[in-house]
Every structure is written in structure tokens, then in C-alpha cells.
Enzyme design. Structure first.
Site, PDB file in Angstrom:
ATOM      1  N   ARG A 178      17.670 -41.860  26.941  1.00 26.31           N
ATOM      2  CA  ARG A 178      18.434 -41.921  28.202  1.00 26.31           C
ATOM      3  C   ARG A 178      18.228 -43.231  28.956  1.00 26.31           C
ATOM      4  NH1 ARG A 178      17.177 -36.357  31.074  1.00 26.31           N
ATOM      5  NH2 ARG A 178      15.168 -36.985  30.250  1.00 26.31           N
ATOM      6  N   LYS A 199      10.182 -28.494  15.080  1.00 30.16           N
ATOM      7  CA  LYS A 199       9.585 -27.324  15.699  1.00 30.16           C
ATOM      8  C   LYS A 199       9.185 -27.669  17.129  1.00 30.16           C
ATOM      9  CE  LYS A 199       5.177 -26.446  15.461  1.00 30.16           C
ATOM     10  NZ  LYS A 199       4.316 -27.329  16.286  1.00 30.16           N
ATOM     11  N   HIS A 229       5.894 -29.953   9.364  1.00 29.13           N
ATOM     12  CA  HIS A 229       5.308 -31.109   8.665  1.00 29.13           C
ATOM     13  C   HIS A 229       4.163 -30.725   7.731  1.00 29.13           C
ATOM     14  CE1 HIS A 229       2.351 -31.215  11.972  1.00 29.13           C
ATOM     15  NE2 HIS A 229       1.616 -31.971  11.199  1.00 29.13           N
ATOM     16  N   LYS A 286       2.668 -32.201   3.567  1.00 26.68           N
ATOM     17  CA  LYS A 286       1.339 -32.756   3.255  1.00 26.68           C
ATOM     18  C   LYS A 286       1.112 -32.678   1.751  1.00 26.68           C
ATOM     19  CE  LYS A 286      -0.660 -31.626   7.725  1.00 26.68           C
ATOM     20  NZ  LYS A 286      -1.317 -32.762   8.348  1.00 26.68           N
ATOM     21  N   ASP A 346       2.547 -22.564  18.648  1.00 29.96           N
ATOM     22  CA  ASP A 346       2.455 -23.973  18.233  1.00 29.96           C
ATOM     23  C   ASP A 346       1.977 -24.101  16.784  1.00 29.96           C
ATOM     24  OD1 ASP A 346       2.538 -26.797  18.790  1.00 29.96           O
ATOM     25  OD2 ASP A 346       0.351 -26.812  18.980  1.00 29.96           O
ATOM     26  N   HIS A 367       2.885 -23.443  10.989  1.00 30.40           N
ATOM     27  CA  HIS A 367       2.019 -24.069   9.989  1.00 30.40           C
ATOM     28  C   HIS A 367       1.152 -23.057   9.214  1.00 30.40           C
ATOM     29  CE1 HIS A 367       3.395 -27.607  11.922  1.00 30.40           C
ATOM     30  NE2 HIS A 367       2.472 -27.695  12.863  1.00 30.40           N
TER      31      HIS A 367
HETATM   32  C1  BG6 Z   1       1.805 -29.941  15.631  1.00 28.64           C
HETATM   33  C2  BG6 Z   1       1.335 -29.249  16.877  1.00 28.64           C
HETATM   34  O1  BG6 Z   1       2.864 -29.245  15.044  1.00 28.64           O
HETATM   35  O2  BG6 Z   1       0.739 -30.039  14.706  1.00 28.64           O
HETATM   36  C3  BG6 Z   1       0.156 -29.988  17.487  1.00 28.64           C
HETATM   37  O3  BG6 Z   1       2.397 -29.198  17.826  1.00 28.64           O
HETATM   38  C4  BG6 Z   1      -0.937 -30.185  16.460  1.00 28.64           C
HETATM   39  O4  BG6 Z   1      -0.352 -29.279  18.602  1.00 28.64           O
HETATM   40  C5  BG6 Z   1      -0.379 -30.789  15.180  1.00 28.64           C
HETATM   41  O5  BG6 Z   1      -1.915 -31.037  17.022  1.00 28.64           O
HETATM   42  C6  BG6 Z   1      -1.416 -30.808  14.069  1.00 28.64           C
HETATM   43  O6  BG6 Z   1      -0.925 -31.546  12.988  1.00 28.64           O
HETATM   44  P1  BG6 Z   1      -1.910 -32.310  11.991  1.00 28.64           P
HETATM   45  O7  BG6 Z   1      -0.995 -32.892  10.968  1.00 28.64           O
HETATM   46  O8  BG6 Z   1      -2.617 -33.332  12.818  1.00 28.64           O
HETATM   47  O9  BG6 Z   1      -2.846 -31.269  11.461  1.00 28.64           O
END
Ligand code: BG6
Length: 494
Positions: A57, A154, A184, A188, A241, A246
Site C-alpha cells: 500500500r 497459513k 512450509h 522441509k 498457529d 504443522h
Molecule cells: C510459523 C508460525 O508457521 O512457523 C510461527 O506462524 C513459527 O509462529 C514458525 O515460529 C516455525 O517455523 P520454523 O520453520 O522456524 O520451525
């Protein structure tokens, strides 16, 4: 099951590409997406005619945008990977378009910035509350065609209803095969390796079931606190979260049946079955089998740190959880009676993501001094280092038959010298090439919410405040007690 119609033809590496990042100057873009795209650029993984359009923005011209990037992004690329000449080449691909996602008129300006013949990838790195508006505005501006893809970051929704609403709105403009819901963790290297460990070796599979497995524990522990993200995190908490996405995705890979192939839907069908087999937690289960925690002041790595309630922008008296431990049950033939423990938290003793598969005790002990309990464990460390350990019992040297646990160690970082791409780099390349296997399908995401939601509701009915734990520890004592009830213990406690 939502089968994804293969409508998007696999992208050819040569096709021109416009990659458009909504939230292009936001935290995720600066810390993860642009560094990942830089790496993809350096390693020749972007189609030659790729243009990256960051949207924001701020009323900036290209120069102001580039100088903003120059100040921020190289730090996240890291000195080892940053090369001034490659960085300049990367910047040549970049543009900035001032777009307020809620203003339909701004999308005309976006359209003018795009190449006419290019495939388009829209990366929605914004709050999920904007996803619907963005897709509607893209559609109204005629910017979506069958070759377009959309990447949804997410958290995808706040609960089942909001996730469904977003999915329905996005589906008005994109086919399921054009939608890349990113988690994500699925990008990994170690998580992808888990599939190979399970399905590329013959020795584990016969034992990978009840009654040969006594328990499974999955830990994603972080040493960092909430940092400057309280604005987002306080309304979210660890359950939404981390567990909803995850940890459940890790669980799916640990627990799924062998898929018939590596096709996206074959893999996602099997993951979905795991999510659907998770036994719903009743309010009584929630009270007994889950622990919520919140960190208080303490020390991490020898440094004093504040408690969650003292962090910037955390509302006074917040009851948001920064830690969750729970026991899950998978109600199917393979996993009957195998307790599954999930745990995640911020400001824990160390950063460690690990899956521990604990094999069954001996039916009978031959060795007088040794109990029937053995420590046959397969420990798969995902972060920060990447290794696999198989703990076995061996004879202690000397007279007598005394047993002691020893480990077979497989250090993947020294076994392979190849460069290991970061999760976002790998996943962005998958998006560009149209590979959906490591992205969540709509039904998976909704099944995950279906299981998680009653737990969150159960907590609000119980009205319990989260249990305090000092920063730098492994969470509230109740988390150990939860394991002890099942004659288990978190690995660092054994
Ligand atoms: C994110 C969360 O999806 O993953 C964060 O929103 C978290 O709160 C992060 O810190 C952890 O990812 P990684 O790859 O550092 O384990």
C-alpha cells in the site's frame, strides 16, 4: 474427497512467468519469500522470463522499493549465499506496484504491470481476511486464466467455518488444481525425507503399527518468543498457529498408509484418511488429555527473557496459549491403542523438532538385571540439525549380562554434501512447476479444523487459564504428567 482436476498444465521451465506477491513488503516476503526467490534465481530455477511484482500500500516508486529491499533482504539471505552480482541480477526481475487489495480500481494498475503472455502465480502473503477480496478483485479485473495459480499462506481461517468460507470464495475463481495451500513444514527436506524413510526402506514398515509401536511423540519446540508478532499471535495461539497445520501434517506423514503413487491426490488421499481417523476429543478428553501453557519470564540460552504477558502488544491478562501438549488417538487398524503425543511451544528450553517412535517392550526379559522395558526408539530429528537415531540395547562390556542403550546414528548433514534448499525455496519451485504433492488440499485443511475446533471450544468451556511455564523450560509440569499417565515420558526427560 476433493480430487483436483488436472486443469493446470504443468508449467514448462521456459514459459514466461509473473509472480505477484500480495503483502510484498511485509514480514514474510522480506524474511522468507524474497530470499527464497533469490536462491531460486541464483540456482537457475526461475524461468528466464520471470518477473516478480511486490504489491503493497506504500506509495512508492521502484527506486524507493529497491532501497527498502537493499536494507532488509540481504540479511535474511545471509552472508554465505549473498553475492552482489547475483543480487543485482535478481533485482532486475523485481517491480513494485502500489495496490490496496480492497480497492478494485488498483487491480487495473496491476494488470498493466503484468506481461501479457505470462503464466501467473498470485502469492497471498496477507492476513487471511483479505483472501476473498483479493480473489474477487483479481477475477473482476480479468486477471485469472486457467494457467494462473494462487498460493494461500497459513493461517487459512480461524476455525472451520472461516476456512470453509475462504475455500468457497477462492473456488469461485480457481480450480482446486490451481490452489496451493502452503504449509512450509511440508517443504522441509527432513519432512520430505520422512516419506523416504518410511516407504523407501523395507525394515520399518512391518513394525510400523500397533502392537509393535508403544507410542509416538512429535515435538516442535521453539526457543524464540512471540517477538513483534503479538498483533497476530495473540488472537491465534499455539493450537491454531502450529498444531492445526504443522504438527498435524507431520502426524499425517508418520501415520499414513503407503500411497499408491506420489501423485498429489494419491498422497493427499492417504493424509486425509489419517485426519479423518483422528478420534474427536470430548470435553472430558480435552480436560484430561490436553495441556495449555503460557510462558513466564525466564532464561533461554543463558539470557534473561520476559514472559508472554510482558511482550510488546500483548493485551493485559491475555489467556492465549503459547504451549500445547496433547494426546491424540487414531482410530484405525494400524494405530489402535497407540498413544500419539503432540507438543509445541514458544520459549522452550531449545529449538528442537523431533519425531520419536517408541517400539514395544519385550514380551519377556531373559536378562536378570534388565527390565522388560527397552528403549528401542527411532528418533527423527528435523531441526535444528538433521539426523536419525535408532536406539537399541547392547551388552555392557565386562562379565555379566548388563544391558545399556546405545544409538545407531545417521547424520544426514554429513551423509550428503549437496546444498539443502530452504522450505520456501523448494515450495516456490513446486508452485512454479505446478507440483501439488506438498500442498494441502481443501478437504485436508477442513478435516484438520474439524478435529481441532472442539479442543479450542473445550478450552473455552473449561475457562481454564493457561498453565504458566518459565521461559527456557520444556513447558508446564502437566505436560509430563500427561505422558506419565500412559507410562511414557518426553524424550528429554528419560
Ligand atoms: C510459523 C508460525 O508457521 O512457523 C510461527 O506462524 C513459527 O509462529 C514458525 O515460529 C516455525 O517455523 P520454523 O520453520 O522456524 O520451525
Amino acid at each position: 474427497m476433493t480430487q483436483s482436476k488436472p486443469r493446470v498444465p504443468p508449467a514448462t521451465p521456459e514459459a514466461p512467468l509473473d509472480l505477484i506477491i500480495f503483502g510484498g513488503v511485509g514480514d514474510l516476503s522480506v524474511r522468507k519469500l524474497l530470499p527464497a526467490l533469490y536462491m531460486a534465481h541464483v540456482h537457475g530455477n526461475l524461468p528466464p522470463q520471470t518477473r516478480i511484482h511486490a504489491l503493497g500500500r506504500q506509495d512508492w516508486g521502484r527506486e524507493a522499493f529497491l532501497s527498502f529491499l537493499q536494507d532488509k533482504v540481504p540479511d535474511f539471505i545471509g552472508a554465505k549465499a549473498y553475492r552482489a552480482d547475483a543480487w543485482q541480477g535478481f533485482l532486475d526481475r523485481l517491480g513494485y506496484v502500489c495496490v490496496d487489495a480492497t480497492q478494485a480500481d488498483d487491480f487495473r494498475r496491476l494488470g498493466e504491470a503484468l506481461q501479457s503472455e505470462a503464466d501467473r502465480v498470485y502469492y497471498l502473503a496477507t492476513a487471511p481476511s483479505l483472501f476473498t477480496t483479493i480473489c474477487d478483485n483479481l477475477g473482476a479485473a480479468g486477471l485469472i486464466n486457467p494457467q494462473s495459480r494462487v498460493v494461500l499462506e497459513k493461517p487459512l481461517g480461524h476455525d472451520l467455518a472461516s476456512a470453509e468460507a475462504i475455500n468457497t470464495a477462492v473456488a469461485q475463481h480457481f480450480e482446486e488444481s490451481q490452489i496451493f495451500r502452503i504449509d512450509h513444514y511440508l517443504g522441509k527436506e527432513t519432512v520430505q525425507n520422512l516419506m523416504v524413510l518410511r516407504f523407501g526402506n523395507s525394515i520399518f514398515e512391518p513394525l510400523w503399527r500397533s502392537p509393535h509401536i508403544k507410542s509416538v511423540q512429535i515435538t516442535v519446540a521453539e526457543s524464540v518468543g512471540v517477538g513483534s508478532r503479538a498483533g497476530f499471535y495473540d488472537g491465534t495461539g499455539a493450537m491454531r498457529d502450529m498444531i492445526q497445520n504443522h504438527l498435524l501434517q507431520l502426524l499425517c506423514i508418520v501415520a499414513m498408509e503407503p500411497p499408491v503413487s506420489l501423485d498429489p491426490d494419491a498422497v493427499r488421499d492417504e493424509k486425509l484418511k489419517v485426519l479423518k481417523s483422528l478420534r474427536p476429543l470430548t470435553p472430558a478428553d480435552v480436560a484430561r488429555d490436553t495441556v495449555r501453557g503460557q510462558y513466564t519470564a525466564g532464561a533461554v540460552g543463558g539470557e534473561k527473557v520476559s514472559g508472554y504477558l510482558q511482550e510488546e502488544n500483548v493485551p493485559v491478562g491475555s489467556t492465549t496459549e503459547t504451549f500445547v501438549a496433547l494426546r491424540a488417538r487414531i482410530a484405525n487398524w494400524r494405530w489402535a491403542n497407540v498413544p500419539i503425543f503432540l507438543r509445541t511451544g514458544k520459549r522452550m528450553a531449545e529449538r528442537r523438532s523431533e519425531i520419536v517412535v517408541e517400539f514395544a517392550d519385550l514380551p519377556f526379559s531373559l536378562f536378570n538385571d534388565s527390565p522388560r522395558q527397552v528403549v528401542n526408539r527411532l528418533m527423527i530429528r528435523l531441526q535444528p540439525d538433521e539426523h536419525i537415531q535408532l536406539q537399541m540395547m547392547a551388552k555392557e562390556p565386562g562379565s555379566g549380562m548388563r544391558l545399556r542403550p546405545v544409538s545407531l546414528n545417521l547424520d544426514l548433514e554429513s551423509a550428503f554434501t549437496e546444498r539443502r534448499a530452504e522450505a520456501y525455496e523448494r515450495l516456490l519451485i513446486d508452485v512454479i512447476r505446478g507440483r501439488l504433492t506438498h500442498f494441502m488440499r481443501r478437504d485436508e485443511l477442513e478435516a484438520a479444523w474439524t478435529w481441532v475446533e472442539p479442543i479450542i471450544e473445550g478450552w473455552s468451556q473449561l475457562g481454564d487459564a493457561p498453565k504458566p511455564y518459565a521461559a527456557g523450560t520444556w513447558g508446564p509440569a502437566a505436560s509430563s504428567a500427561l505422558m506419565a499417565r500412559e507410562s511414557s515420558a518426553w524424550v528429554e526427560e528419560t
